[in-house]
Scaffold this active site. Structure first.
Site, PDB file in Angstrom:
ATOM      1  N   ASP A 264       0.873  -1.180   0.000  1.00  0.00           N
ATOM      2  CA  ASP A 264       0.000   0.000   0.000  1.00  0.00           C
ATOM      3  C   ASP A 264       0.905   1.223   0.000  1.00  0.00           C
ATOM      4  OD1 ASP A 264      -2.213   1.963   0.649  1.00  0.00           O
ATOM      5  OD2 ASP A 264      -3.353   0.123   0.893  1.00  0.00           O
ATOM      6  N   HIS A 305     -12.425  -0.224  -8.531  1.00  0.00           N
ATOM      7  CA  HIS A 305     -13.695   0.500  -8.713  1.00  0.00           C
ATOM      8  C   HIS A 305     -13.575   1.991  -8.383  1.00  0.00           C
ATOM      9  CE1 HIS A 305     -15.545   0.025  -4.377  1.00  0.00           C
ATOM     10  NE2 HIS A 305     -14.297   0.398  -4.343  1.00  0.00           N
TER      11      HIS A 305
HETATM   12  C1  LIG Z   1     -10.967   1.249  -0.677  1.00  0.00           C
HETATM   13  S1  LIG Z   1      -9.434   0.869   0.014  1.00  0.00           S
HETATM   14  C2  LIG Z   1      -9.375  -0.896  -0.119  1.00  0.00           C
HETATM   15  C3  LIG Z   1      -8.442  -1.471   0.883  1.00  0.00           C
HETATM   16  C4  LIG Z   1      -8.463  -2.991   0.936  1.00  0.00           C
HETATM   17  N1  LIG Z   1      -8.080  -3.598  -0.304  1.00  0.00           N
HETATM   18  C5  LIG Z   1      -9.825  -3.468   1.370  1.00  0.00           C
HETATM   19  O1  LIG Z   1     -10.540  -4.076   0.565  1.00  0.00           O
HETATM   20  O2  LIG Z   1     -10.203  -3.212   2.521  1.00  0.00           O
HETATM   21  C6  LIG Z   1      -8.300   1.368  -1.267  1.00  0.00           C
HETATM   22  C7  LIG Z   1      -6.856   1.154  -0.867  1.00  0.00           C
HETATM   23  O3  LIG Z   1      -6.023   1.530  -1.970  1.00  0.00           O
HETATM   24  C8  LIG Z   1      -4.904   2.204  -1.453  1.00  0.00           C
HETATM   25  N2  LIG Z   1      -4.333   3.021  -2.515  1.00  0.00           N
HETATM   26  C9  LIG Z   1      -4.843   4.160  -3.048  1.00  0.00           C
HETATM   27  N3  LIG Z   1      -4.035   4.600  -4.028  1.00  0.00           N
HETATM   28  C10 LIG Z   1      -3.001   3.737  -4.094  1.00  0.00           C
HETATM   29  C11 LIG Z   1      -1.849   3.665  -4.918  1.00  0.00           C
HETATM   30  N4  LIG Z   1      -1.600   4.573  -5.863  1.00  0.00           N
HETATM   31  N5  LIG Z   1      -1.001   2.635  -4.728  1.00  0.00           N
HETATM   32  C12 LIG Z   1      -1.234   1.699  -3.773  1.00  0.00           C
HETATM   33  N6  LIG Z   1      -2.317   1.701  -2.962  1.00  0.00           N
HETATM   34  C13 LIG Z   1      -3.186   2.728  -3.130  1.00  0.00           C
HETATM   35  C14 LIG Z   1      -5.467   3.008  -0.306  1.00  0.00           C
HETATM   36  O4  LIG Z   1      -4.440   3.432   0.577  1.00  0.00           O
HETATM   37  C15 LIG Z   1      -6.426   2.006   0.310  1.00  0.00           C
HETATM   38  O5  LIG Z   1      -5.782   1.199   1.264  1.00  0.00           O
END
Ligand SMILES: C[S@@+](CC[C@H](N)C(=O)[O-])C[C@H]1O[C@@H](n2cnc3c(N)ncnc32)[C@H](O)[C@@H]1O
Length: 398
Positions: A264, A305
């Site tokens: 992440d 999404h």
């Molecule tokens: C809606 S959350 C989903 C988290 C997890 N997969 C879950 O289902 O609970 C989206 C995740 O994507 C991460 N994220 C956003 N942009 C990102 C990036 N450019 N690279 C890696 N992770 C990212 C956020 O920090 C967050 O933890």
């Protein structure tokens, strides 16, 4: 009243009595409760006239407004902590105008969210009580303050952008809040609001179904896993947040061979307080090169999404480039809308993604086309029904 009409009134009363006793029994069994609810909802749809449907919709935003106002006025907690309470008592406790309290609680009472037990006197019921649970009450605040405000702005935003499917650069959220910041940076600058989103996420996690509870993990992961290489990676959770999915996987499969890796953004990885020590933590931006090549599986949940197709292709290409043909799997855990007949909740979730991120929920055909466009083919779509997320298992095309 004609004899046949009198007979029908009697039948309705009989039906009401048997429904009341059936409901009591159904409350003891979740499947029966859901079945009975679905039957009754279907009958409401038959009985409601088209005009009633439209009028009900017209007044729906008012319901959320009444509840959010009650939260803002601090009415919920005192009604729950000591029931019943009079409007005069509530005015003293909350320092709000008594007349206003009566008007707001009149709405909540009609919505069955509190019980009006006497003149200007209110008692809590199970719905009032659950609103004091942070993941519910706080989650509602996020859905009202940020999501609903953005959703209400959608028609104006679409008009402004010429009725194009929103693909950026400006999101509807930014337009509604007149800010250059996208949702997450905006929330990070507003800790109280960020707290409400975290409440919502906590609530969602409590109800989570794990992908490995309804799919065949042996065929997806374990059979064919390279167990000779002691450094081999079994599963990478990309954008995995604080690692709850990998931890649940480790708990279910404590002896699974191969590394589990959580990826992440740096602030999220730095913020992890507790995580199974066997899980490798890695800072990684999913728009950049995937550093782990040839893992058995690359798993990504509730991230794709958030973006439009063009951005998702950028994320997916980084994964595809790292995948070993004939061996690596891509596991996408997201809503997979049916091509026809999407139920209301996931249909509205799509609108929510549109309003907050210019993101989207996708149909199975849409997912297949998107994956195909980056050189992937779907091995299997694992589903447990239309009302929840499903798992897409994909491999690199030969
Ligand atoms: C809606 S959350 C989903 C988290 C997890 N997969 C879950 O289902 O609970 C989206 C995740 O994507 C991460 N994220 C956003 N942009 C990102 C990036 N450019 N690279 C890696 N992770 C990212 C956020 O920090 C967050 O933890």
């Amino acid at each position: 009243m004609s004899p046949s009409s009198a007979r029908n009134v009697d039948r309705i009363t009989e039906l009401q009595n048997s429904l009341t006793s059936l409901s009591k029994v159904a409350l003891e069994n979740e499947d029966e409760r859901k079945k009975l609810l679905a039957v009754l909802r279907a009958q409401v749809a038959v009985l409601e006239t088209p005009l009633e449907v439209v009028w009900r919709m017209m007044m729906e935003p008012h319901q959320s407004t009444a509840l959010r106002s009650a939260q803002g006025m601090g009415l919920i907690e005192p009604i729950v902590s000591s029931s019943p309470r009079t409007a005069t008592e509530l005015a003293t406790i909350t320092k709000c105008d008594k007349q206003l309290i009566v008007r707001i609680l009149r709405c909540l009472s009609a919505m069955k969210m509190v019980d009006e037990v006497d003149y200007e006197t209110y008692a809590s019921n199970p719905t009032t009580q659950i609103l004091t649970v942070p993941s519910v009450g706080g989650g509602f605040k996020f859905m009202f303050d940020e999501a609903a405000v953005s959703v209400v702005h959608v028609p104006a935003f679409l008009s402004k952008t010429g009725y194009k499917n929103p693909e950026g650069p400006e999101t509807c959220f930014q337009s509604a809040f007149n800010t250059d910041l996208q949702l997450f940076p905006y929330l990070m600058a507003n800790p109280e609001r960020m707290g409400h989103l975290n409440d919502l996420m906590t609530g969602q996690r409590m109800n989570r179904t794990e992908w490995f509870d309804f799919s065949d993990v042996d065929s997806i992961l374990f059979d064919g896993m390279d167990t000779k290489d002691s450094d081999a990676t079994l599963l990478i959770d990309i954008g995995g947040g604080r690692g709850h999915d990998l931890e649940a996987f480790r708990n279910k499969f404590p002896n699974a061979k191969g590394k589990l890796v959580l990826q992440d953004l740096p602030p999220v990885i730095a913020d992890i307080e507790a995580l199974d020590s066997s899980i490798v933590r890695m800072e990684h931006n999913f728009f950049t090169e995937q550093p782990i090549k040839g893992a058995r599986a690359y798993y990504i949940r509730s991230c794709l999404h958030d973006y439009n197709d063009a951005d998702d292709r950028k994320i997916l290409r980084q994964i595809v480039d790292a995948m070993k043909p004939g061996y690596s799997k891509l596991l996408i855990f997201e809503w997979i809308l049916p091509d026809v007949g999407t139920p209301l909740y996931p249909a509205l979730l799509d609108l929510n993604m549109l309003a907050l991120f210019s993101g989207m929920e996708r149909t199975e055909t849409h997912w297949r086309n998107l994956l195909e466009s980056v050189g992937l083919e779907v091995v299997k779509v694992w589903s447990i029904g239309k009302e929840t997320e499903g798992l897409i298992e994909a491999m690199k095309k030969a």
